[in-house]
Scaffold this motif. Structure first.
Motif, PDB file in Angstrom:
ATOM      1  N   SER A 150     -15.914  55.061 -31.957  1.00  0.00           N
ATOM      2  CA  SER A 150     -17.237  54.916 -32.324  1.00  0.00           C
ATOM      3  C   SER A 150     -17.630  53.508 -32.758  1.00  0.00           C
ATOM      4  CB  SER A 150     -17.273  55.790 -33.708  1.00  0.00           C
ATOM      5  OG  SER A 150     -16.653  55.099 -34.644  1.00  0.00           O
TER       6      SER A 150
ATOM      7  N   CYS B  29     -10.987  58.254 -32.463  1.00  0.00           N
ATOM      8  CA  CYS B  29     -12.473  58.643 -32.284  1.00  0.00           C
ATOM      9  C   CYS B  29     -13.165  57.659 -33.124  1.00  0.00           C
ATOM     10  CB  CYS B  29     -12.456  59.851 -32.896  1.00  0.00           C
ATOM     11  SG  CYS B  29     -14.289  60.715 -32.888  1.00  0.00           S
TER      12      CYS B  29
ATOM     13  N   LEU C 116     -13.779  64.908 -33.237  1.00  0.00           N
ATOM     14  CA  LEU C 116     -15.410  64.510 -32.924  1.00  0.00           C
ATOM     15  C   LEU C 116     -16.108  63.816 -33.880  1.00  0.00           C
ATOM     16  CD1 LEU C 116     -16.026  68.391 -32.079  1.00  0.00           C
ATOM     17  CD2 LEU C 116     -15.720  66.581 -30.309  1.00  0.00           C
ATOM     18  N   TRP C 117     -16.860  62.968 -33.391  1.00  0.00           N
ATOM     19  CA  TRP C 117     -17.485  62.057 -34.211  1.00  0.00           C
ATOM     20  C   TRP C 117     -18.827  62.528 -34.597  1.00  0.00           C
ATOM     21  CZ3 TRP C 117     -16.772  57.476 -36.910  1.00  0.00           C
ATOM     22  CH2 TRP C 117     -17.976  56.692 -37.188  1.00  0.00           C
TER      23      TRP C 117
ATOM     24  N   PRO D 167     -18.560  59.686 -30.048  1.00  0.00           N
ATOM     25  CA  PRO D 167     -17.498  59.969 -29.113  1.00  0.00           C
ATOM     26  C   PRO D 167     -16.494  61.020 -29.392  1.00  0.00           C
ATOM     27  CG  PRO D 167     -16.933  57.916 -30.402  1.00  0.00           C
ATOM     28  CD  PRO D 167     -18.667  58.676 -30.757  1.00  0.00           C
ATOM     29  N   ALA D 168     -15.643  61.638 -28.627  1.00  0.00           N
ATOM     30  CA  ALA D 168     -14.708  62.710 -28.607  1.00  0.00           C
ATOM     31  C   ALA D 168     -13.283  62.168 -28.243  1.00  0.00           C
ATOM     32  CB  ALA D 168     -15.078  63.896 -28.002  1.00  0.00           C
ATOM     33  N   MET D 169     -12.500  62.550 -29.001  1.00  0.00           N
ATOM     34  CA  MET D 169     -10.971  61.782 -28.561  1.00  0.00           C
ATOM     35  C   MET D 169     -10.082  62.750 -28.756  1.00  0.00           C
ATOM     36  SD  MET D 169     -10.769  58.773 -27.330  1.00  0.00           S
ATOM     37  CE  MET D 169     -12.185  57.887 -26.590  1.00  0.00           C
TER      38      MET D 169
ATOM     39  N   ASP E 174     -15.079  53.222 -25.064  1.00  0.00           N
ATOM     40  CA  ASP E 174     -14.028  53.737 -24.520  1.00  0.00           C
ATOM     41  C   ASP E 174     -12.842  52.697 -24.481  1.00  0.00           C
ATOM     42  OD1 ASP E 174     -15.016  56.223 -25.040  1.00  0.00           O
ATOM     43  OD2 ASP E 174     -15.915  56.130 -23.025  1.00  0.00           O
TER      44      ASP E 174
ATOM     45  N   ARG F 195      -8.142  56.088 -25.805  1.00  0.00           N
ATOM     46  CA  ARG F 195      -7.579  57.189 -25.752  1.00  0.00           C
ATOM     47  C   ARG F 195      -5.889  56.898 -25.404  1.00  0.00           C
ATOM     48  NH1 ARG F 195     -10.144  57.515 -20.546  1.00  0.00           N
ATOM     49  NH2 ARG F 195      -8.368  57.590 -18.893  1.00  0.00           N
TER      50      ARG F 195
ATOM     51  N   ILE G 167     -15.497  62.763 -39.528  1.00  0.00           N
ATOM     52  CA  ILE G 167     -15.009  62.944 -38.341  1.00  0.00           C
ATOM     53  C   ILE G 167     -14.167  64.520 -38.389  1.00  0.00           C
ATOM     54  CG2 ILE G 167     -12.979  62.482 -36.616  1.00  0.00           C
ATOM     55  CD1 ILE G 167     -13.366  59.550 -37.541  1.00  0.00           C
TER      56      ILE G 167
ATOM     57  N   THR H 180     -21.813  67.010 -30.556  1.00  0.00           N
ATOM     58  CA  THR H 180     -21.403  65.707 -31.413  1.00  0.00           C
ATOM     59  C   THR H 180     -22.478  64.633 -30.740  1.00  0.00           C
ATOM     60  OG1 THR H 180     -20.048  64.292 -32.108  1.00  0.00           O
ATOM     61  CG2 THR H 180     -19.510  65.088 -30.118  1.00  0.00           C
TER      62      THR H 180
END
Length: 118
Positions: free
Chosen positions: A110, A106, A76-77, A92-94, A114, A4, A64, A89
Motif C-alpha cells: 500500500s 499488504c 485486503l487493503w 493491494p491484496a496480498m 508491488d 509478495r 486491513i 478493495t
C-alpha cells in the motif's frame, strides 16, 4: 524484490520503513524520538510480521482485512464493507502463509507498490 516474496526480517524492515516514512528528513530531537516510540512501541525485537502485538495494531489502524483461503491467508487493503464481509478493495491484496505475513505484505504494498528495492 517483489513484495509478495518478502518474509521474516526483510518484510519487517520494509514495514518499519513504511512506519517511519513520515519522519524522513527530520532531525532526531526529543519530540521526534517521542513520536517514534509512540508509533513503534517499546517492544523489541520489532517483528510486525511475527508478533500480533505489533502487527495487529497496524492491521487495525490501517483497516486491513485478513481472510483464510485454503492453505494461505489473503489480506485486503481497506475492503469496501469492513468489518462485516468483504466485497472488494480499492488497494493491494496480498497472500501469505500466515495472517500477519499477508497483512504486512499488504501494508508494504500500500505504501510502495508491488516491488521494493532489494
Amino acid at each position: 524484490m517483489k513484495v509478495r516474496e518478502l518474509i521474516c526480517d526483510p518484510l519487517d524492515i520494509w514495514v518499519c520503513r513504511a512506519e517511519l516514512e513520515e519522519f524522513s528528513g527530520q532531525r532526531l530531537d526529543a519530540s521526534v524520538m517521542a513520536a517514534l516510540k509512540a508509533k513503534l512501541g517499546t517492544g523489541l525485537p520489532y517483528w510486525p510480521s511475527r508478533d500480533w502485538l505489533t502487527g495487529g495494531a497496524i492491521i487495525a489502524r490501517e483497516r486491513i482485512a485478513v481472510i483464510p483461503e485454503g492453505d494461505e491467508w489473503v489480506a485486503l487493503w481497506h475492503p469496501e464493507s469492513w468489518p462485516s464481509g468483504v466485497v472488494s478493495t480499492d488497494g493491494p491484496a496480498m497472500t501469505g502463509p500466515t495472517a500477519l505475513i499477508a497483512a504486512m505484505r499488504c501494508y508494504v504494498a500500500s505504501k510502495y507498490g508491488d516491488e521494493v528495492p532489494a
